[in-house]
Design an enzyme around this catalytic site. Structure first.
Site: not given
Length: 721
Positions: A152, A196, A271, A291, A336, A639
């Site tokens: 990001r 990220t 985190t 979270n 979350d 997936c």
């Protein structure tokens, strides 16, 4: 990067006959000229510039400056002339996946990362690619490639560009040529941590966190490194570890008193995967924590407790990493509801008194104004529909939760969802209007933990969310399940000033300026300039594809530019029809960097119009109901995160109902088990057997036939979802 002027010595020596210079001497003169010109032209990006760049020529930090306001003092483009804004140039990014980065701009060069943490440098005036650094994430990430979607943001400090990589490295590059200067691994090789988020730089240090609490037993931390050498300076854990091992500091000893059971076996979470803010006035770094791991507190901390420092703002001494204060938005978090969203610093007059405050809009739907000197809550109000709590008690700073918000009865539906009222696309604050511009969404969340064995629950393997609640992630949500808007909020009065609806549930980060403007991209592919006072649309441009990346503005050669990355990207793929409705299909639509200026005349390259994938059938394949059921379970576990619920892709990864690869078992084997598309971001799943892969193929063909309306005796109808 620079274009030095030639050196000319026009002074004539009257009494000396000069010999023609040798070629070696000429080469030396040219080298010296280049070096001198570079030194003259290069801007020193340091604490001074990142604290205050009143000219606004550069966008040298993630949100331009340390205060994270995403406010530019530039006025060349303003509310009166923005209608003249036109495309200056565009750079097409072929074979690139994720483009959610907030770019940087220093000395007329744009820096951004795209795809698998590949860093680019581009001439801001022409769009010419100057250099590109590929950290080869696909070759080394392993299973970490399954857990994230790019990067990001970047950081810049004294001629160096810093980036986190998905596999967990922090790298420093020479800003002039992209050469790797140093690299450190910040996480464990085989853990679930990845990067990220954007690093931040201050006081000669660069700090980085990580993600991963949704995927396994992860204990969060941030690490500060020497910006010149990469040597570790300090590390701060955000949740306590096993008490038997001792505590790293008094803060962890204190935090452990707020946990119960054997939480450390589950990691704990917390985190710092996105937001960090440096405060030069108090020399502090603020962390926005995430979270719990797992989400469900009944598992990780069975007898309750606040579970510090989950879903909190934590203030640390920037030089030592020592704890100063914290404010927790969700004590005992179980939904979350990250506080990993941007934390904006501002000076406001509240009740007639000047206050140094932090503005914070986390996932949970409240807007917080916090005294950043003490960490004390000043005010908090709802900015969207919120049903998990009645209000925030200002005396205690704690939420007043509603009955069954914690799904005490086994299930509940509350607002907002775990996707958040405000997620990582950053808000902006304009000190001229006194308003905050927030990309918000309205979406409910359903939680169900019926039948879960809390005492014996374990993190299962695989790239699926380790939530501790029953999964519902293979049910395709309808396109109208939620809405979004651009919200202008008065943080002093804690009230809405205006709200402009935006398409779907995802909208981009915002930028505001002294020109009285607010810029934002959206899911329908429009890039829009609003009047910062009332929200009126003053200008709009069709990007050719949807975007959620935040724009920036800066000057090059005295001219103001606005740049934004466009491309359908991020976590949007996990929401099926809710995001597929916009018609952006996998790699059929572009990823591009667009730059605008007044009276720009460039033409946007043609791109495909919005469309929806058409499922493919294989009439020769006789479907097996047992294999369909097995394949559905495999799809849900392996997936769904990227390819969407019920095999309805949200527009980032390919729609497997329509992919020719999924028609042939050998082709599917090559991609899934052999890793043929690793470089394009498709992870390898060598642990899946060929028989399981065949079951997956049956499920995908069943879903394709269902959506094609072919429900003959080839397998179940709606039940395959």
């Amino acid at each position: 990067m620079h274009h030095p002027l030639p050196l000319h010595d026009k002074k004539k020596r009257r009494h000396t006959i000069m010999k023609p210079p040798s070629r070696i001497w000429l080469s030396y003169l040219c080298f010296a000229g280049t070096l001198i010109a570079s030194l003259v032209q290069a801007t020193e990006v340091d604490n001074t510039l990142l604290t205050r760049d009143p000219g606004g020529a550069h966008w040298a930090g993630y949100s331009r400056s340390f205060d994270e306001q995403r406010y530019s003092p530039l006025t060349q483009i303003n509310a009166s002339n923005v209608k003249r804004l036109g495309l200056a140039w565009t750079l097409e990014l072929n074979n690139i996946g994720n483009v959610s980065t907030a770019p940087l701009a220093v000395d007329g060069v744009i820096y951004f990362a795209a795809g698998l943490s590949v860093v680019h440098a581009v001439d801001a005036r022409t769009g010419k690619l100057l250099w590109r650094h590929d950290p080869d994430v696909a070759k080394v990430a392993g299973e970490k490639l399954r857990e994230a979607w790019g990067i990001r943001g970047l950081a810049f400090w004294k001629g160096k560009v810093y980036a986190g990589t998905q596999d967990g490295r922090l790298i420093a590059l020479d800003a002039s040529n992209g050469r790797l200067l140093w690299s450190v691994m910040t996480v464990g090789k085989d853990d679930q941590r990845y990067i990220t988020g954007a690093p931040r730089v201050f006081n000669g240090k660069v700090i980085i966190g990580h993600g991963g609490a949704d995927f396994g037993p992860v204990r969060g931390y941030v690490t500060a490194y020497d910006a010149e050498t990469g040597k570790q300076r300090w590390r701060f854990h955000t949740v306590p570890g096993n008490p038997a091992d001792g505590f790293e500091n008094k803060a962890m000893e204190m935090a452990a008193q707020t946990w119960t059971g054997e939480w450390w076996k589950h990691g704990g979470g917390g985190t710092v995967w996105n937001a960090m803010t440096y405060d030069p006035e108090f020399n502090r770094i603020y962390l926005g924590t995430g979270n719990g791991a797992p989400w469900n507190q009944k598992i990780r901390s069975p007898d309750g407790g606040d579970n510090l420092f989950l879903c909190s703002v934590v203030a640390l001494d920037a030089d030592t990493g020592e704890y100063v204060w914290h404010y927790q938005t969700n004590p005992g978090e179980t939904w979350d509801y990250n506080s990993a969203m941007d934390m904006v610093l501002a000076d406001l007059t509240i009740e007639g008194k000047p206050r140094k405050v932090m503005l914070h809009a986390p996932k949970n739907g409240f807007f917080y104004v916090i005294d950043r000197k003490t960490g004390k809550l000043i005010s908090a109000e709802k900015i969207v529909k919120v049903t998990w709590a009645e209000r925030i008690d200002l005396a205690t700073g704690r939420p007043v939760e509603t009955p069954n918000a914690r799904y005490q009865n086994g299930e509940t539906t509350i607002w907002p969802s775990g996707m958040g009222a405000h997620n990582w696309p950053p808000m902006s604050f304009n000190p001229d209007t006194g308003l905050v511009y927030i990309p918000v969404r309205e979406l409910p969340g359903y939680y169900n933990d019926k039948g879960i064995d809390f005492k014996n629950w374990r993190h299962e393997s695989g790239p699926h969310f380790s939530t501790g609640v029953n999964p519902i992630n293979n049910i395709d949500p309808p396109p109208d399940a939620g809405t979004s808007a651009l919200l202008a909020w008065d943080p002093v009065q804690q009230r809405e000033v205006w709200r402009m609806p935006t398409p779907g549930i995802f909208n981009g980060g915002t930028l505001t300026s002294a020109g009285g403007l607010v810029f934002q991209g959206d899911a329908a592919g429009r890039f829009t300039a609003h009047d910062a006072r009332n929200g009126k649309v003053l200008w709009s441009f069709n990007l050719g594809v949807g975007t959620i990346a935040p724009p920036i503005t800066y000057t090059a050669g005295g001219k103001q530019y606005v740049s934004v990355l466009a491309g359908w990207t991020g976590l949007i793929q996990a929401l099926g029809s809710l995001t597929a409705q916009h018609g952006w299909v996998g790699r059929e639509h572009p990823r591009r960097l667009l730059t605008f200026a007044l009276d720009g005349k460039a033409k946007l390259p043609r791109s495909a119009p919005p469309k929806r994938p058409v499922p493919l059938d294989d009439p020769g394949l006789a479907l097996d109901d047992t294999k369909i059921t097995q394949g559905r379970e495999i799809y849900s576990d392996r997936c769904v995160t990227c390819h969407g619920p019920a095999a309805v892709a949200g527009g980032y990864a390919p729609d497997l109902r329509a992919s020719p690869v999924a028609l042939a078992l050998d082709a599917l084997d090559g991609v899934v088990r052999q890793g043929a598309l690793l470089q394009r971001g498709m992870p390898q799943f060598s642990e899946i057997s060929r028989g399981e892969l065949d079951a997956l193929r049956h499920y995908l063909r069943a879903r394709a036939r269902e959506d094609l309306g072919n429900k003959t005796a080839t397998g179940p109808g709606p039940s395959v979802r």
